[in-house]
Design a protein around this motif. Sequence first.
Motif: not given
Length: 76
Positions: A5-6, A8, A22, A24, A70-76
Amino acid sequence: MKVGDLVRPAEYPNRPDYNYGIGLVVRSLAENPFIVHRDDPKEPRWAVLWTNPIYTMDDGTSVQYESELEVIGEAG
């Protein structure tokens, strides 16, 4: 929250120095090698690779509690 996950930093209006950029999420941590979180020792901890870290472990990652992120991009 999971590895990949990305993230911040969560909002801390009184602590502008908490802006690490940002990050990881690299791995889950069973314990914090620096301090003991006495209020809730079972709160999930993560090793995060930041773009602008202040404190790091030997591998370059920083220890963060899940509530600090805070998650700003979820891993696939």
